[in-house]
Write a protein that holds these residues in place. Sequence first.
Motif, mmCIF file in Angstrom:
data_model
loop_
_atom_site.group_PDB
_atom_site.id
_atom_site.type_symbol
_atom_site.label_atom_id
_atom_site.label_comp_id
_atom_site.label_asym_id
_atom_site.label_seq_id
_atom_site.Cartn_x
_atom_site.Cartn_y
_atom_site.Cartn_z
ATOM 1 N N ALA A 36 16.029 30.831 -19.822
ATOM 2 C CA ALA A 36 16.614 32.031 -20.415
ATOM 3 C C ALA A 36 15.767 32.590 -21.548
ATOM 4 C CB ALA A 36 18.018 31.725 -20.924
ATOM 5 N N ASP A 37 15.864 33.884 -21.718
ATOM 6 C CA ASP A 37 15.188 34.575 -22.821
ATOM 7 C C ASP A 37 16.127 35.667 -23.333
ATOM 8 O OD1 ASP A 37 13.412 37.013 -23.807
ATOM 9 O OD2 ASP A 37 12.198 35.215 -24.038
ATOM 10 N N ILE A 38 16.442 35.623 -24.649
ATOM 11 C CA ILE A 38 17.298 36.643 -25.256
ATOM 12 C C ILE A 38 16.431 37.820 -25.671
ATOM 13 C CG2 ILE A 38 18.924 37.161 -27.106
ATOM 14 C CD1 ILE A 38 19.625 34.216 -27.227
ATOM 15 N N GLN A 39 16.812 38.997 -25.252
ATOM 16 C CA GLN A 39 16.012 40.180 -25.511
ATOM 17 C C GLN A 39 16.090 40.573 -26.990
ATOM 18 O OE1 GLN A 39 16.931 43.435 -22.894
ATOM 19 N NE2 GLN A 39 14.911 44.323 -23.127
ATOM 20 N N SER A 40 14.922 40.601 -27.662
ATOM 21 C CA SER A 40 14.812 41.034 -29.072
ATOM 22 C C SER A 40 15.881 40.379 -29.941
ATOM 23 C CB SER A 40 14.917 42.559 -29.160
ATOM 24 O OG SER A 40 13.944 43.183 -28.380
ATOM 25 N N PHE A 41 15.964 39.052 -29.891
ATOM 26 C CA PHE A 41 17.061 38.343 -30.555
ATOM 27 C C PHE A 41 17.126 38.625 -32.053
ATOM 28 C CE2 PHE A 41 18.210 34.476 -32.987
ATOM 29 C CZ PHE A 41 19.584 34.543 -32.795
ATOM 30 N N PHE A 42 16.017 38.378 -32.777
ATOM 31 C CA PHE A 42 16.055 38.502 -34.237
ATOM 32 C C PHE A 42 16.306 39.940 -34.684
ATOM 33 C CE2 PHE A 42 14.061 34.358 -33.915
ATOM 34 C CZ PHE A 42 14.626 33.677 -34.986
ATOM 35 N N ASP A 43 15.970 40.910 -33.839
ATOM 36 C CA ASP A 43 16.210 42.312 -34.183
ATOM 37 C C ASP A 43 17.601 42.783 -33.783
ATOM 38 O OD1 ASP A 43 13.623 42.546 -35.168
ATOM 39 O OD2 ASP A 43 12.805 43.137 -33.221
ATOM 40 N N SER A 44 18.364 41.947 -33.083
ATOM 41 C CA SER A 44 19.644 42.385 -32.515
ATOM 42 C C SER A 44 20.863 41.705 -33.126
ATOM 43 C CB SER A 44 19.646 42.141 -30.993
ATOM 44 O OG SER A 44 18.546 42.787 -30.371
ATOM 45 N N ILE A 45 20.676 40.767 -34.047
ATOM 46 C CA ILE A 45 21.806 40.050 -34.644
ATOM 47 C C ILE A 45 22.720 41.030 -35.371
ATOM 48 C CG2 ILE A 45 22.447 38.375 -36.430
ATOM 49 C CD1 ILE A 45 19.956 36.796 -35.722
ATOM 50 N N ASP A 46 24.001 40.990 -35.047
ATOM 51 C CA ASP A 46 24.986 41.868 -35.667
ATOM 52 C C ASP A 46 25.379 41.319 -37.035
ATOM 53 O OD1 ASP A 46 27.071 44.153 -35.178
ATOM 54 O OD2 ASP A 46 28.224 42.447 -35.936
ATOM 55 N N HIS A 47 25.198 42.106 -38.084
ATOM 56 C CA HIS A 47 25.414 41.621 -39.444
ATOM 57 C C HIS A 47 26.871 41.227 -39.703
ATOM 58 C CE1 HIS A 47 21.612 43.822 -41.149
ATOM 59 N NE2 HIS A 47 21.327 42.858 -40.290
ATOM 60 N N GLU A 48 27.805 42.040 -39.242
ATOM 61 C CA GLU A 48 29.215 41.753 -39.538
ATOM 62 C C GLU A 48 29.681 40.485 -38.834
ATOM 63 O OE1 GLU A 48 30.904 43.211 -41.912
ATOM 64 O OE2 GLU A 48 29.062 44.344 -42.261
ATOM 65 N N GLN A 49 29.258 40.320 -37.587
ATOM 66 C CA GLN A 49 29.619 39.079 -36.884
ATOM 67 C C GLN A 49 28.997 37.870 -37.559
ATOM 68 O OE1 GLN A 49 30.764 38.671 -32.678
ATOM 69 N NE2 GLN A 49 29.076 40.089 -32.327
ATOM 70 N N LEU A 50 27.725 37.983 -37.940
ATOM 71 C CA LEU A 50 27.048 36.874 -38.594
ATOM 72 C C LEU A 50 27.759 36.494 -39.889
ATOM 73 C CD1 LEU A 50 24.752 34.867 -39.059
ATOM 74 C CD2 LEU A 50 23.361 36.760 -39.936
ATOM 75 N N LEU A 51 28.131 37.470 -40.693
ATOM 76 C CA LEU A 51 28.822 37.178 -41.958
ATOM 77 C C LEU A 51 30.178 36.530 -41.703
ATOM 78 C CD1 LEU A 51 27.808 40.379 -43.905
ATOM 79 C CD2 LEU A 51 27.283 38.034 -44.598
ATOM 80 N N ARG A 52 30.854 36.936 -40.638
ATOM 81 C CA ARG A 52 32.130 36.277 -40.304
ATOM 82 C C ARG A 52 31.906 34.812 -39.952
ATOM 83 N NH1 ARG A 52 33.470 41.192 -37.715
ATOM 84 N NH2 ARG A 52 32.931 40.352 -35.666
#
Length: 450
Positions: free
Chosen positions: A183-199
């Motif tokens: 598997a390969d996540i497309q543009s992972f580091f550029d796609s992280i959602d800030h609000e979800q991450l903070l939750r």
Amino acid sequence: MSDRRSLTDWEADGFTPEAHLPVRVSLLRWKLGRKAKQEPGFRFYNLFGHVLRADVLTAASQRVRANKGGPGVDGVTWATIDAQPGGETVWLEALAEDLRRHRYHPQPVRRVYIPKADGRPRPLGIPTVRDRVVQQACRLVMEPVFEASFRGCSYGFRPRRSAGQAVGAVKAALVMGWWVVNADIQSFFDSIDHEQLLRFVQRRISDRRVLKLVRQWLSVGVVEEGKWQPTPKGTPQGGVISPLLANIYLHVLDSLWQHRHAGVGQLYRYADDFVVVCRRKEEAEEARRIIGQILERLKLTLHPDKTRIVSMKEEGFDFLGFHFRKKPSKRTGRLAPYAWPGTKAMRSVRAKVREQTERRRLRVDLPELVGDLNRVIRGWRNYFRVGNSTKKLADLDRYVRLRLWKFLEGRQGARGRLTPIAFTAWLRQSGVAYFYPPGRGRNAALHATW
């Protein structure tokens, strides 16, 4: 987090100091991790005080300095800091005071591009030295809190875990596994959602001062070619805190897989790079579908071209620089899993060897050349010493000696012809390292040509 008990008492309870960290900082991390493991629902509300500790900031500073790295947007380097009155000590005291009095504000990240193995540019974010130290201090304090719940299938950027362990685990799983989701996540580091991450961060941390720092680092923006750009999503590759935040974000994938889908296949993840080893094709297809659904909830997508299902009877796959393939065992004749350095990794290290031995370096002192070459060899050898790498490493040794032969011929010029005897004599006393030292079992014959 009182330290009234003696160190011996804590060691009797299971504490083991971490390498390259002051004992008291290591003890703090151990106690935070123990608390987090004993009380999975506990939310840490007073971590900021630990970030301000002089020993934590000093340890963070030492790690950032050891990692080197260029200056951020302010142009400040360690040489700049050392040249100030009082040097690093006074600088750290001022930084702690700014944090304490809420005067600390991160600066935008300087964006640069480095070439990928395929030649395409990879964006890299370089925070200022000041921001890197604060991020490292937060990472030292936050990491054990989340380590307590991270899953065994995650190997990347974690204490006491390594890519070599991941390679060994995947190879072991392939004894019974015949289908793999690569598997390969497309543009992972550029796609992280800030609000979800903070939750996700808030599930274990309620300290508003630490949460504010994380939010500021995520939203501070980048500077590229002198122009500021906002960062509504993503976390910069190159940020000290980014690997921990990436693991927190993908911990959702790890947990859901192990709780609900472990029977489909075995997941092995290193940061955003992962594989699922399955027994049957139907399971691999189901695994790909499930992973796609989980990533959709995280506002991520699988790369449509780079994600594939592999039949181990017919082909192999690359993971963490290694190529995995099943071949007939020399002992039993049955198909067995093997892992050796992949084509991209071999091409990359040859390019580094070639760069060190180019004609433009003919005037470089030989001890300096050998030192530069040995750093390449030892670093690459230490990473690829696991698996079935003997022949590949011996091939690289022959390549190094071929390059050195041509290099020495170029230095000699018209003064005379380099003979094999003279070259061998120089090689023995030069101190040039081996990718795979001769004399180790059957490998001695592989070096016989030199």
